[in-house]
Design an enzyme around this catalytic site. Structure first.
Site, PDB file in Angstrom:
ATOM      1  N   CYS A  73       0.860  -1.180   0.000  1.00  6.31           N
ATOM      2  CA  CYS A  73       0.000   0.000   0.000  1.00  6.31           C
ATOM      3  C   CYS A  73       0.895   1.228   0.000  1.00  6.31           C
ATOM      4  O   CYS A  73       1.757   1.362   0.882  1.00  6.31           O
ATOM      5  CB  CYS A  73      -0.904  -0.018   1.230  1.00  6.31           C
ATOM      6  SG  CYS A  73      -1.873   1.484   1.501  1.00  6.31           S
ATOM      7  N   CYS A 188      -1.271   2.540  -7.566  1.00  5.10           N
ATOM      8  CA  CYS A 188      -2.043   1.993  -6.453  1.00  5.10           C
ATOM      9  C   CYS A 188      -2.124   0.491  -6.693  1.00  5.10           C
ATOM     10  O   CYS A 188      -2.392   0.058  -7.827  1.00  5.10           O
ATOM     11  CB  CYS A 188      -3.439   2.609  -6.408  1.00  5.10           C
ATOM     12  SG  CYS A 188      -4.570   1.815  -5.233  1.00  5.10           S
TER      13      CYS A 188
END
Length: 265
Positions: A73, A188
């Site tokens: 992340c 992402c």
């Protein structure tokens, strides 16, 4: 410590990293910690979130006796990587947008960064651009809707193609400029899950770059040992739901269990 590789994310995005790890190390044992009780992370203040990430990861490392932690992340890596390395006695591998490989790959010298609003706006991201893509035009596009779409899709909902097209419209416009955008960083970890659809929607051929392979190579460099597994890894989540569990099972993570956290966090 000898144990599985633990992948951590606020949601399902780390599954794209799990896929890369399985391609590199098909027999390695994997665990997954999904903090979907606090999803999306972008709505939390940085200080509170950094503490939360360390608590969740410490609990998950203990639960699965991990030998290495992959923070799959960008937001968590930016906020808590140093704290995690101080708190844990195992290697901690973070995630950063693949700006450098994209700049090396682009022939037009126009690359796109497709990421969340938080990642697009962080000074850390601009630092990567300044360091590794200073000779490129970089079109930064916040596409938070793709996170929602990836989460819903993994839980069994159909993809909303018009909503995805709307989020990607600025990217397609950049392919018509001079120099034309020819390479896109999927900034992402949720976004590679949607890459097959992105390829079909793109108006021109585009090279798509994510961090999965780089993370997998780094795991091989720092992990003391890669434990073999004769069964699928186990998914740890703070708020398991059947639809989400079924989605994780498609990626090889069966029997999700609630993760017990110390204190209130």
């Amino acid at each position: 410590m000898s144990g599985p590789i633990l992948i951590f994310d606020s949601g399902v995005g780390g599954l794209s990293v799990a896929h890369a790890l399985r391609q590199h190390y098909p027999a390695a044992a994997l665990c997954y910690a999904c903090d979907n009780a606090w999803l999306p992370y972008g709505l939390r203040d940085d200080a509170t979130l950094a503490k939360r990430i360390v608590k969740v990861c410490r609990a998950a490392v203990e639960a699965c006796q991990a030998s290495a932690l992959v923070v799959a992340c960008n937001t968590a890596s930016t906020l808590a990587l140093e704290g995690l390395r101080q708190a844990l006695a195992i290697p901690v591998i973070g995630t950063v947008p693949a700006i450098k490989p994209a700049a090396l790959m682009s022939t037009s010298r126009h690359i796109g960064l497709l990421a969340t609003t938080a990642t697009v706006n962080r000074p850390y991201t601009q630092g990567l651009i300044d360091s590794f893509a200073s000779d490129c035009v970089v079109t930064k596009i916040a596409a938070d809707a793709l996170v929602t779409e990836a989460e819903a899709w993994l839980a069994g909902a159909p993809l909303n193609a018009p909503r995805i097209q709307q989020a990607l419209a600025p990217l397609w416009q950049a392919t018509q400029k001079s120099p034309a955008l020819d390479t896109v960083v999927l900034g992402c970890t949720h976004f590679p899950l949607l890459q097959p659809l992105l390829v079909t929607l793109a108006p021109t051929p585009i090279a798509w770059v994510d961090s999965g392979d780089a993370i997998a190579r780094r795991v091989g460099q720092v992990a003391v040992t890669l434990v073999s597994s004769t069964h699928d890894g186990r998914c740890f989540t703070t708020a398991p739901a059947q639809a989400l569990a079924d989605g994780f099972a498609r990626y090889g993570f069966h029997a999700p269990q609630p993760l017990a956290l110390p204190d209130a966090c």
